[in-house]
Scaffold this motif. Structure first.
Motif, short mmCIF file in Angstrom:
data_model
loop_
_atom_site.label_atom_id
_atom_site.label_comp_id
_atom_site.label_asym_id
_atom_site.label_seq_id
_atom_site.Cartn_x
_atom_site.Cartn_y
_atom_site.Cartn_z
N LYS A 127 0.82 -1.22 0.00
CA LYS A 127 0.00 0.00 0.00
C LYS A 127 0.86 1.27 0.00
O LYS A 127 0.66 2.19 0.80
N VAL A 128 1.83 1.29 -0.92
CA VAL A 128 2.64 2.48 -1.14
C VAL A 128 2.54 2.86 -2.62
O VAL A 128 2.32 1.98 -3.46
N PRO A 129 2.67 4.14 -2.96
CA PRO A 129 2.53 4.56 -4.36
C PRO A 129 3.66 4.03 -5.23
O PRO A 129 4.84 4.30 -4.96
N PHE A 130 3.32 3.31 -6.27
CA PHE A 130 4.31 2.70 -7.16
C PHE A 130 5.19 3.75 -7.84
O PHE A 130 6.42 3.59 -7.93
N LEU A 131 4.59 4.83 -8.32
CA LEU A 131 5.37 5.84 -9.04
C LEU A 131 6.38 6.52 -8.13
O LEU A 131 7.45 6.95 -8.57
N ALA A 132 6.07 6.64 -6.84
CA ALA A 132 7.03 7.22 -5.90
C ALA A 132 8.25 6.30 -5.76
O ALA A 132 9.39 6.76 -5.69
N VAL A 133 8.01 4.99 -5.72
CA VAL A 133 9.11 4.04 -5.67
C VAL A 133 9.94 4.11 -6.95
O VAL A 133 11.18 4.09 -6.92
N ALA A 134 9.26 4.21 -8.10
CA ALA A 134 9.97 4.31 -9.38
C ALA A 134 10.85 5.56 -9.41
O ALA A 134 11.98 5.52 -9.91
N ASP A 135 10.35 6.67 -8.89
CA ASP A 135 11.14 7.90 -8.85
C ASP A 135 12.37 7.74 -7.96
O ASP A 135 13.46 8.19 -8.31
N VAL A 200 23.53 10.24 -16.86
CA VAL A 200 22.09 10.14 -16.54
C VAL A 200 21.89 10.18 -15.03
O VAL A 200 20.97 10.86 -14.53
N VAL A 201 22.74 9.49 -14.28
CA VAL A 201 22.64 9.52 -12.81
C VAL A 201 22.79 10.95 -12.30
O VAL A 201 21.99 11.42 -11.48
N GLY A 202 23.82 11.65 -12.78
CA GLY A 202 24.03 13.02 -12.36
C GLY A 202 22.87 13.93 -12.73
O GLY A 202 22.44 14.77 -11.93
N LEU A 203 22.34 13.76 -13.95
CA LEU A 203 21.21 14.57 -14.40
C LEU A 203 20.00 14.38 -13.49
O LEU A 203 19.36 15.37 -13.07
N LEU A 204 19.68 13.14 -13.18
CA LEU A 204 18.51 12.86 -12.35
C LEU A 204 18.67 13.45 -10.95
O LEU A 204 17.73 14.05 -10.40
N LEU A 205 19.85 13.30 -10.37
CA LEU A 205 20.06 13.81 -9.02
C LEU A 205 19.97 15.33 -8.98
O LEU A 205 19.38 15.91 -8.06
N PHE A 211 13.91 20.47 -8.65
CA PHE A 211 12.48 20.58 -8.94
C PHE A 211 11.61 19.60 -8.14
O PHE A 211 10.39 19.62 -8.29
N LYS A 212 12.19 18.74 -7.32
CA LYS A 212 11.41 17.79 -6.52
C LYS A 212 10.44 17.00 -7.38
O LYS A 212 9.23 17.12 -7.27
N LEU A 213 10.98 16.19 -8.27
CA LEU A 213 10.15 15.43 -9.20
C LEU A 213 9.32 14.39 -8.47
O LEU A 213 9.80 13.72 -7.56
N GLY A 214 8.08 14.25 -8.87
CA GLY A 214 7.19 13.29 -8.26
C GLY A 214 6.25 12.68 -9.27
O GLY A 214 6.24 13.05 -10.45
N HIS A 215 5.44 11.73 -8.84
CA HIS A 215 4.41 11.09 -9.66
C HIS A 215 5.01 10.49 -10.94
O HIS A 215 4.41 10.57 -12.01
N GLY A 216 6.21 9.90 -10.81
CA GLY A 216 6.81 9.20 -11.94
C GLY A 216 7.72 10.03 -12.81
O GLY A 216 8.35 9.49 -13.73
N PHE A 220 10.41 8.80 -15.61
CA PHE A 220 10.22 9.14 -17.03
C PHE A 220 11.44 9.86 -17.58
O PHE A 220 11.84 9.64 -18.74
N LEU A 221 12.04 10.72 -16.78
CA LEU A 221 13.25 11.42 -17.21
C LEU A 221 14.39 10.43 -17.41
O LEU A 221 15.18 10.56 -18.36
N TYR A 222 14.50 9.45 -16.53
CA TYR A 222 15.52 8.41 -16.70
C TYR A 222 15.33 7.69 -18.03
O TYR A 222 16.29 7.48 -18.79
N VAL A 223 14.10 7.27 -18.33
CA VAL A 223 13.84 6.53 -19.56
C VAL A 223 14.20 7.39 -20.78
O VAL A 223 14.86 6.92 -21.71
N ALA A 224 13.79 8.66 -20.76
CA ALA A 224 14.06 9.54 -21.90
C ALA A 224 15.57 9.77 -22.07
O ALA A 224 16.10 9.71 -23.19
N ALA A 225 16.26 10.02 -20.96
CA ALA A 225 17.70 10.30 -21.04
C ALA A 225 18.48 9.06 -21.47
O ALA A 225 19.39 9.14 -22.31
N TYR A 226 18.12 7.92 -20.92
CA TYR A 226 18.84 6.70 -21.28
C TYR A 226 18.63 6.33 -22.74
O TYR A 226 19.58 6.01 -23.46
N THR A 227 17.39 6.35 -23.19
CA THR A 227 17.10 5.94 -24.57
C THR A 227 17.70 6.89 -25.59
O THR A 227 18.05 6.48 -26.69
#
Length: 351
Positions: A127-135, A200-205, A211-216, A220-227
């Motif tokens: 019962k925890v938000p999946f997108l928060a874990v993904a972030d 990509v790691v540095g960019l995400l951090l 900007f305190k990214l939330g809700h996935g 999503f930024l990881y997927v875009a940057a990696y691909t």
């Protein structure tokens, strides 16, 4: 004389490892497996720090990873076998080789996709938000990939076209593809992707801290940057893969996922700004909500102050009938019921 000695002593290429397997007490210790394990531990370490920093429960995240990691490993192998089926099935092939994961062959797309499925199941249970874990895990996934790519280095696989650059990778003759036997050094695409993922790691951090990214959105930024990097690195590789409309299958996968990730990021930013509150609820380690003496249901804030028995009220004027202002023990007091009013049964809410 000294410059000549330096030129002779330093090779103008990256040498490949002399071996990728060591035997200890009769058991094979494979560098490829060690790199995968190192990546898993490093990715989990970084993800755990980010999750706890947001107020999440470390034991809950460990349970989620208990589901995500095996799902990811199985998914990575399934993707590789499905997209390169000709390596394992057909005339002269041995289907049992599809199970020999230690020989290499893990698809990152399958790892992330199936790993996300396993994490989603665990998040539903906890019962925890999946997108928060993904972030929280997004930079850790990119970090794990850095270690994993060095497994390709030890296996002498997935390298690029021939090159005479000083950073060219030496490949042993037995590992060179058909038609490339006369070339000794190739583009070290494993190194290119490792360096890209470090970025990509540095960019995400940095972006997440700003900007305190939330809700996935961090995921999503990881997927875009990696691909974005994977598409051009993939085009340099010369290993045998399936093509579609003139492009390697993994290039198409990268393009499609890049577009989907950008769209998802924009939609999330417009519809759900800010971050989720992952500290709400017992799963995140909050204290147990207060309950009424007669039931096990939690009390709301209003019930704790206004409806709980024995709690004095501060109602005055029009909010309280004047007829009830009797001395203690008077008729008005006798008319008061001895049982508390009804309580509302509401459970803890998850945001």
């Amino acid at each position: 004389m000294s410059s000549l000695s330096l030129a002779v002593g330093v090779p103008a290429f990256i040498p490949s490892p002399s071996q990728g397997v060591w035997h200890v007490l009769g058991l094979p210790i494979r560098a490829y497996a060690l790199c995968i394990l190192a990546g898993i531990f490093a990715g989990y370490w970084l993800g755990r720090r980010r999750w706890v920093a947001r107020g999440g429960s470390a034991p809950v995240l460990a349970d989620i990873m208990f589901w995500a990691i095996p799902f990811g490993l199985v998914g990575a192998r399934i993707y590789h076998v499905v997209t390169d089926a000709e390596l394992y099935f057909g005339a002269g092939k041995h289907p049992i080789d599809a199970l020999k994961i230690w020989h290499g062959g893990l698809g990152i797309w399958g790892a992330v996709g199936f790993g996300a499925l396993g994490a989603w199941i665990a998040c539903r249970r906890a019962k925890v938000p999946f997108l928060a874990v993904a972030d929280a895990m997004a930079p850790g996934i990119a970090l794990a990939q850095i270690f994993g790519r060095f497994g390709n280095y030890f296996n002498q696989e997935l390298f690029g076209r021939p090159t005479t650059k000083p950073w060219g990778l030496e490949i042993s003759p037995e590992h060179r593809p058909v038609g490339y036997a006369d070339f000794a050094t190739f583009h070290p695409t494993f190194l290119y992707e490792a360096v890209w993922n470090l970025g990509v790691v540095g960019l995400l951090l940095i972006v997440d801290r700003r900007f305190k990214l939330g809700h996935g959105r961090a995921f999503f930024l990881y997927v875009a940057a990696y691909t974005a990097g994977r598409a051009w690195i993939e085009n340099m590789r010369i290993d045998t893969v399936n093509h579609f409309l003139g492009l390697r299958l993994n290039v198409w996968t990268a393009i499609i996922l890049f577009v989907l990730a950008v769209v998802a990021f924009v939609i999330s930013a417009r519809t759900r700004p800010g971050q989720e509150d992952i500290t709400t609820g017992p799963a995140a380690g909050d204290p147990k909500p207060a309950t009424s003496p007669d039931t096990d249901s939690p009390l709301t804030a209003d019930e704790e102050t206004d409806d709980a028995p024995g709690t004095p009220t501060t109602e005055t004027g029009a909010d309280r009938p004047t007829a009830s202002a009797e001395p203690a023990g008077g008729p008005a007091a006798e008319a008061q019921p001895d049982t508390p009013g009804p309580t509302h049964h509401t459970g803890p809410r998850l945001k």
